[in-house]
Design an enzyme around this catalytic site. Structure first.
Site, PDB file in Angstrom:
ATOM      1  N   LYS A  35       0.949  -1.221  -0.046  1.00  0.00           N
ATOM      2  CA  LYS A  35      -0.185  -0.075  -0.553  1.00  0.00           C
ATOM      3  C   LYS A  35       0.453   1.367   0.018  1.00  0.00           C
ATOM      4  CE  LYS A  35      -0.130  -0.130   4.728  1.00  0.00           C
ATOM      5  NZ  LYS A  35      -1.116  -0.717   6.272  1.00  0.00           N
ATOM      6  N   ARG A 130     -10.559  -0.276  14.436  1.00  0.00           N
ATOM      7  CA  ARG A 130     -10.326   0.155  13.514  1.00  0.00           C
ATOM      8  C   ARG A 130     -11.735   0.007  12.167  1.00  0.00           C
ATOM      9  NH1 ARG A 130      -5.212   0.959  10.014  1.00  0.00           N
ATOM     10  NH2 ARG A 130      -5.649  -1.419   9.438  1.00  0.00           N
ATOM     11  N   TYR A 268      13.822  31.746   7.124  1.00  0.00           N
ATOM     12  CA  TYR A 268      12.583  32.361   7.863  1.00  0.00           C
ATOM     13  C   TYR A 268      12.813  32.109   9.145  1.00  0.00           C
ATOM     14  CZ  TYR A 268      10.223  32.181   3.237  1.00  0.00           C
ATOM     15  OH  TYR A 268      10.070  32.146   2.291  1.00  0.00           O
ATOM     16  N   MET A 316      10.482  25.504   1.599  1.00  0.00           N
ATOM     17  CA  MET A 316       8.966  24.948   0.952  1.00  0.00           C
ATOM     18  C   MET A 316       9.755  23.929  -0.060  1.00  0.00           C
ATOM     19  SD  MET A 316       5.844  26.029  -1.275  1.00  0.00           S
ATOM     20  CE  MET A 316       5.063  26.976  -0.451  1.00  0.00           C
TER      21      MET A 316
HETATM   22  C1  LIG Z   1       0.042  -2.214   6.764  1.00  0.00           C
HETATM   23  C2  LIG Z   1      -1.280  -2.900   7.546  1.00  0.00           C
HETATM   24  C3  LIG Z   1       0.130  -4.245   7.629  1.00  0.00           C
HETATM   25  C4  LIG Z   1       1.811  -4.295   7.564  1.00  0.00           C
HETATM   26  O1  LIG Z   1       2.255  -3.659   8.722  1.00  0.00           O
HETATM   27  P1  LIG Z   1       3.839  -3.012   8.726  1.00  0.00           P
HETATM   28  O2  LIG Z   1       3.774  -2.698  10.318  1.00  0.00           O
HETATM   29  O3  LIG Z   1       4.082  -2.554   8.186  1.00  0.00           O
HETATM   30  O4  LIG Z   1       3.941  -4.573   8.979  1.00  0.00           O
HETATM   31  C5  LIG Z   1      -0.508  -5.290   7.722  1.00  0.00           C
HETATM   32  N1  LIG Z   1      -2.027  -5.461   8.140  1.00  0.00           N
HETATM   33  C6  LIG Z   1      -2.915  -4.396   7.274  1.00  0.00           C
HETATM   34  C7  LIG Z   1      -4.011  -4.410   7.978  1.00  0.00           C
HETATM   35  C8  LIG Z   1      -2.201  -3.112   7.338  1.00  0.00           C
HETATM   36  O5  LIG Z   1      -3.017  -2.173   7.403  1.00  0.00           O
END
Ligand SMILES: *Cc1c(COP(=O)(O)O)cnc(C)c1O
Length: 376
Positions: A35, A130, A268, A316
């Site tokens: 992801k 979640r 800055y 920036m």
């Molecule tokens: C991001 C994620 C993982 C991987 O987690 P890591 O800590 O990067 O190994 C696994 N399962 C879900 C549902 C995630 O969102």
């Protein structure tokens, strides 16, 4: 010139890290989490390599990410962790993670309409708070299993601690997961893959490995344990976790050199004032390139194999560094933000520690803004 940094991605390091995962998990199937553009490393190139190395599943957050992989010709099973977009799931042959009944019903209707059957994984919330089924999950899962056109291929849950320094809550989560697993077996529902283990659990909780492991950050060469001092205490030299190889190097070049007398304010807010006659370098990377403003007067980079400090506020598009103690430095010289030069090295964990965040955020911020190159 191009703005920002160049991220060099070492795909061989990712292959080696996968081997560490395979070893720790006794060769279980790996659901490789790619992801957020593979945590900033580029999902297409990383996925191609991982599939070539025999990874069984890829996992993304949203179907958009899966579309990109399919359009690049990647045909392996893709689990979509958070987004059950029905059109995309069917068009691109994806495996959705289901977290409510209404999505399951909608998928079932679409499957029937198309005279197809679809594999899904079910998410159980064992304590992450979640997404996922809570309460009588086994009952809901069995109802979903009875829907036409739906095959439950996997049941999963997620740990609420990414580093598992204290595993007591995680153990309770595993217990909840196990009790749902037992209930499902008792009602005769067979599910091929139960999976739960993120990187931390791959490393430290073998009882969470179940039928497959689901690591992300480890693939990219970082243990999820966050505090650097705790990390060095926890990991012995023979520990396989210390064999992980960071896959991302981030570099830029010196844009301009300026010789300035003592007493000159830099950037800055004039938060840094030269204390001596100084050689100040300007580099073409700023917070718009993912180099956090939190690194203002608060990070070191490498130039000619030496650590040099960021001076003044990160802007920036530009950042200033103090090069007074570096010999023979020239405009155009390499500046390493993450990586090695000579005997020195800086990793995402060091930057994370300084910015009071985690390596995940450093890698995604810098990696996803940089121009990426692959060195093999
Ligand atoms: C991001 C994620 C993982 C991987 O987690 P890591 O800590 O990067 O190994 C696994 N399962 C879900 C549902 C995630 O969102």
């Amino acid at each position: 010139m191009n703005r920002g940094a160049i991220a060099e991605i070492d795909l061989n390091a990712i292959s080696d890290n996968l081997k560490v995962i395979k070893k720790l998990s006794n060769n279980r199937p790996v659901i490789a989490v790619v992801k957020a553009d593979a945590y900033g490393h580029g999902a297409i190139d990383v996925s191609r390599r991982l599939v070539n190395d025999g990874v069984e599943y890829l996992a993304v957050a949203f179907t958009e990410e899966a579309r990109e992989l399919r359009n690049a010709g990647i045909n392996s099973p893709i689990l979509v962790l958070f987004d059950p977009d029905i059109n995309d799931i069917f068009t691109y042959n994806l495996i959705p993670v289901i977290r409510d009944k209404k999505t399951a019903i909608a998928l079932s209707k679409e499957a029937e309409k198309n005279n197809r059957s679809i594999s899904v994984h079910i998410k159980i919330d064992t304590g992450m708070g979640r997404l996922g089924f809570t309460g009588d999950a086994a009952n809901e899962i069995s109802e979903i299993a009875n829907l036409k056109g739906i095959t439950i291929d996997g049941v999963m849950s997620h740990f609420s601690e990414a580093d598992l320094l204290d595993a007591s809550f995680a153990r309770m989560q595993i217990e909840r997961f196990n009790s749902i697993k037992t209930e499902l077996l008792n009602i005769g529902l067979s599910v091929r893959l139960f999976h739960m283990a993120n990187s931390a659990a791959v490393m430290t909780l073998p009882e969470s490995h179940f039928d497959a492991v689901r690591p992300g950050i480890m693939l990219y060469g970082y243990p999820p344990i966050q505090k650097s001092e705790v990390r060095s205490q926890k990991l012995g030299v023979n520990d396989p976790k210390s064999q992980l190889l960071p896959a991302m190097t981030v570099k830029t070049k010196i844009l301009a050199l300026r010789r300035l007398p003592a007493g000159i304010p830099i950037s800055y807010g004039r938060t840094f004032i030269t204390k001596r006659a100084s050689l100040i370098g300007v580099i073409p990377i700023g917070y718009a390139d993912g180099f956090s403003r939190r690194f203002s007067n608060n990070a070191e980079l490498l130039v000619r194999c030496k650590r040099v400090p960021v001076v003044g506020r990160v802007c920036m598009d530009l950042t200033m560094i103090d090069l007074t103690d570096v010999e023979q430095v020239e405009e155009g010289d390499d500046v390493v933000i993450i990586g090695r030069q000579g005997n020195e090295s800086i990793d995402a964990a060091e930057l994370a520690f300084r910015a009071d965040t985690i390596p995940y955020e450093i890698l995604t911020s810098l990696g996803n803004m940089a121009n990426r190159v692959y060195n093999n």
